[in-house]
Design a protein around this motif. Structure first.
Motif, PDB file in Angstrom:
ATOM      1  N   GLN A 135       0.869  -1.180   0.000  1.00  0.00           N
ATOM      2  CA  GLN A 135       0.000   0.000   0.000  1.00  0.00           C
ATOM      3  C   GLN A 135       0.902   1.225   0.000  1.00  0.00           C
ATOM      4  N   ASP A 136       0.691   2.073  -1.001  1.00  0.00           N
ATOM      5  CA  ASP A 136       1.568   3.241  -1.189  1.00  0.00           C
ATOM      6  C   ASP A 136       3.036   2.802  -1.200  1.00  0.00           C
ATOM      7  N   ASN A 137       3.278   1.670  -1.889  1.00  0.00           N
ATOM      8  CA  ASN A 137       4.611   1.086  -2.063  1.00  0.00           C
ATOM      9  C   ASN A 137       5.265   0.604  -0.763  1.00  0.00           C
ATOM     10  N   HIS A 138       4.468   0.491   0.311  1.00  0.00           N
ATOM     11  CA  HIS A 138       4.964  -0.104   1.556  1.00  0.00           C
ATOM     12  C   HIS A 138       4.569  -1.587   1.570  1.00  0.00           C
ATOM     13  N   LEU A 139       5.579  -2.463   1.699  1.00  0.00           N
ATOM     14  CA  LEU A 139       5.315  -3.905   1.764  1.00  0.00           C
ATOM     15  C   LEU A 139       4.540  -4.224   3.039  1.00  0.00           C
ATOM     16  N   LEU A 140       3.370  -4.842   2.871  1.00  0.00           N
ATOM     17  CA  LEU A 140       2.485  -5.089   4.011  1.00  0.00           C
ATOM     18  C   LEU A 140       2.737  -6.456   4.636  1.00  0.00           C
ATOM     19  N   ARG A 141       2.773  -6.483   5.948  1.00  0.00           N
ATOM     20  CA  ARG A 141       2.672  -7.738   6.664  1.00  0.00           C
ATOM     21  C   ARG A 141       1.207  -8.167   6.632  1.00  0.00           C
ATOM     22  N   PHE A 142       0.947  -9.472   6.816  1.00  0.00           N
ATOM     23  CA  PHE A 142      -0.431  -9.968   6.683  1.00  0.00           C
ATOM     24  C   PHE A 142      -1.372  -9.279   7.678  1.00  0.00           C
ATOM     25  N   GLU A 143      -0.890  -9.044   8.900  1.00  0.00           N
ATOM     26  CA  GLU A 143      -1.766  -8.397   9.891  1.00  0.00           C
ATOM     27  C   GLU A 143      -2.068  -6.940   9.518  1.00  0.00           C
ATOM     28  N   GLU A 144      -1.183  -6.309   8.711  1.00  0.00           N
ATOM     29  CA  GLU A 144      -1.463  -4.954   8.226  1.00  0.00           C
ATOM     30  C   GLU A 144      -2.477  -4.974   7.079  1.00  0.00           C
ATOM     31  N   LEU A 145      -2.518  -6.083   6.357  1.00  0.00           N
ATOM     32  CA  LEU A 145      -3.455  -6.232   5.248  1.00  0.00           C
ATOM     33  C   LEU A 145      -4.892  -6.405   5.727  1.00  0.00           C
ATOM     34  N   LEU A 146      -5.075  -7.053   6.882  1.00  0.00           N
ATOM     35  CA  LEU A 146      -6.413  -7.430   7.339  1.00  0.00           C
ATOM     36  C   LEU A 146      -7.379  -6.248   7.476  1.00  0.00           C
ATOM     37  N   PRO A 147      -7.005  -5.126   8.107  1.00  0.00           N
ATOM     38  CA  PRO A 147      -7.960  -4.017   8.201  1.00  0.00           C
ATOM     39  C   PRO A 147      -8.308  -3.402   6.843  1.00  0.00           C
ATOM     40  N   ILE A 148      -7.391  -3.501   5.882  1.00  0.00           N
ATOM     41  CA  ILE A 148      -7.686  -3.001   4.527  1.00  0.00           C
ATOM     42  C   ILE A 148      -8.716  -3.916   3.866  1.00  0.00           C
ATOM     43  N   LEU A 149      -8.522  -5.241   4.024  1.00  0.00           N
ATOM     44  CA  LEU A 149      -9.497  -6.196   3.483  1.00  0.00           C
ATOM     45  C   LEU A 149     -10.882  -5.945   4.069  1.00  0.00           C
ATOM     46  N   ASP A 150     -10.908  -5.550   5.323  1.00  0.00           N
ATOM     47  CA  ASP A 150     -12.189  -5.338   5.990  1.00  0.00           C
ATOM     48  C   ASP A 150     -12.984  -4.207   5.344  1.00  0.00           C
ATOM     49  N   THR A 151     -12.300  -3.285   4.694  1.00  0.00           N
ATOM     50  CA  THR A 151     -13.012  -2.155   4.073  1.00  0.00           C
ATOM     51  C   THR A 151     -13.252  -2.357   2.575  1.00  0.00           C
ATOM     52  N   ILE A 152     -12.369  -3.066   1.882  1.00  0.00           N
ATOM     53  CA  ILE A 152     -12.545  -3.187   0.419  1.00  0.00           C
ATOM     54  C   ILE A 152     -12.769  -4.621  -0.054  1.00  0.00           C
ATOM     55  N   GLY A 153     -12.589  -5.596   0.846  1.00  0.00           N
ATOM     56  CA  GLY A 153     -12.748  -6.990   0.451  1.00  0.00           C
ATOM     57  C   GLY A 153     -14.197  -7.451   0.519  1.00  0.00           C
ATOM     58  N   HIS A 154     -14.416  -8.674   0.057  1.00  0.00           N
ATOM     59  CA  HIS A 154     -15.750  -9.287   0.058  1.00  0.00           C
ATOM     60  C   HIS A 154     -15.691 -10.620   0.787  1.00  0.00           C
ATOM     61  N   ILE A 155     -16.793 -10.964   1.474  1.00  0.00           N
ATOM     62  CA  ILE A 155     -16.890 -12.267   2.139  1.00  0.00           C
ATOM     63  C   ILE A 155     -16.772 -13.361   1.074  1.00  0.00           C
ATOM     64  N   PRO A 156     -15.854 -14.316   1.259  1.00  0.00           N
ATOM     65  CA  PRO A 156     -15.631 -15.355   0.242  1.00  0.00           C
ATOM     66  C   PRO A 156     -16.651 -16.484   0.343  1.00  0.00           C
ATOM     67  N   LEU A 157     -17.863 -16.224  -0.140  1.00  0.00           N
ATOM     68  CA  LEU A 157     -18.887 -17.270  -0.095  1.00  0.00           C
ATOM     69  C   LEU A 157     -18.414 -18.495  -0.877  1.00  0.00           C
ATOM     70  N   PRO A 158     -18.793 -19.696  -0.444  1.00  0.00           N
ATOM     71  CA  PRO A 158     -18.393 -20.912  -1.157  1.00  0.00           C
ATOM     72  C   PRO A 158     -18.877 -20.908  -2.606  1.00  0.00           C
ATOM     73  N   PRO A 159     -18.194 -21.646  -3.480  1.00  0.00           N
ATOM     74  CA  PRO A 159     -18.520 -21.614  -4.916  1.00  0.00           C
ATOM     75  C   PRO A 159     -19.937 -22.072  -5.246  1.00  0.00           C
TER      76      PRO A 159
END
Length: 342
Positions: A135-159
């Motif tokens: 994000q903004d060219n900063h390499l994210l650790r997975f725990e830093e990614l999680l709050p971003i997913l919470d705002t722009i991601g989607h619940i991964p419903l089963p296929p």
């Protein structure tokens, strides 16, 4: 010649499309519950809100407190071509194992909202990929990614739930005791508990929590002719000190869901390991060693999950119970109804 229990084809059954649940029961605890008592070989049809009437008084419950993350992202390539990315799991602090719908190559960049970018690092032969997120060219650790997913991601419903996720799913595709973020699929037997019922059960029975971050491999059908040749997926697990004490005791165990069961049974075979990677495949030739009773949903044909049920009750009885559920119009899969094996 392989026995019937080891042939993948033995675990096939016909499920009418209308019995695939695409929305949860409302309220949650109004799902149907099929209770099978192995001691008396009897079936009882009831509802989940009556669960406590059937839980043996002398057993403890093990819950999986994993929390589903908004693992599905929609983005685009530099060219403008659309891309769908599904996170499967974190491999370490920065490397994330994903599925990508659309062709990509090594070092390719994929762009998402909020200046989030994924860079493709590896391509695996099974079609999965490894990416790093920035994000903004900063390499994210997975725990830093999680709050971003919470705002722009989607619940991964089963296929098999063939619709887009909505606001209801953000709440309903999550157990009321979900706590530790990391799953991309819900531990579905847990979804039936309302806050009130979970509190009642917790007050009246010994219980503890394990964590197993359910991966999308849980939906992968067994494609080998012989089930023991199936390469079982692995998932991160952790066993709390309270759960370890319960599992090390002589206490009878009711496992809430197949994910809790796999965690408990992996620990039963590797008692020095309270966290790590679990890849245990339970089936009629690899029966449970520690779990006495199972609460679960109804699973896909030829899946490792229906084979896990068969590890408790055998192939023939599993198919018989499933046929009974189909006759009684039980709803199947993640948002479907439940079964208690005593």
């Amino acid at each position: 010649m392989q026995t019937k229990e080891l042939l993948t084809s033995s675990y096939d059954f016909h499920l009418p499309d209308e019995l695939i649940a695409t929305h949860p029961a409302s309220p949650r605890d109004h799902a149907k519950l099929l209770v099978y008592d192995r001691a008396t070989d009897t079936i009882t049809h009831t509802y989940f809100y009556d669960l406590e009437k059937f839980i043996p008084k002398d057993c403890a419950l093990i819950f999986n407190d994993t929390k589903v993350i908004k693992a599905r992202l929609y983005g685009q390539k530099q060219s403008g071509g659309k891309i769908e990315l599904l996170i499967n799991r974190a491999l370490n602090a920065n490397d994330v194992h994903v599925y990508i719908r659309g062709r990509v190559k090594i070092d390719q960049e994929i762009f998402f909202e909020q200046n989030l970018k994924a860079v493709v690092k590896e391509l695996y032969e099974d079609g999965t990929r490894v990416v790093n997120f920035f994000q903004d060219n900063h390499l994210l650790r997975f725990e830093e990614l999680l709050p971003i997913l919470d705002t722009i991601g989607h619940i991964p419903l089963p296929p098999y739930i063939q619709r887009e996720d909505n606001e209801e799913d953000a709440k309903e595709y999550q157990s009321v005791f979900a706590k530790i973020e990391g799953a991309v699929a819900a531990p579905t037997a847990s979804l039936h508990f309302t806050p009130e019922q979970h509190q009642r059960v917790s007050e009246n029975y010994k219980h503890a929590y394990v964590t197993l971050h359910v991966g999308s491999g849980t939906f992968k059908p067994v494609e080998t002719d012989v089930i023991t040749e199936h390469p079982m997926h692995s998932e991160f697990y952790e066993i709390s000190p309270k759960a370890k004490a319960l599992l090390d005791s002589k206490q009878k165990i009711l496992s809430v869901g197949t994910t809790s069961t796999r965690t408990v049974e992996f620990y039963a075979r590797h008692k020095d390991q309270t966290s790590g990677e679990a890849n245990l495949f339970l089936h009629p030739n690899n029966k449970p060693l520690r779990v006495n009773h199972l609460l679960t949903n109804f699973h896909l044909p030829k899946s490792t999950l229906i084979m896990l049920v068969a590890s408790f009750v055998g192939l023939e009885k599993t198919l018989e119970l499933y046929e009974e559920a189909i006759r009684d119009k039980y709803r199947f899969y993640s948002y479907g109804d439940a079964m208690l094996v005593l």
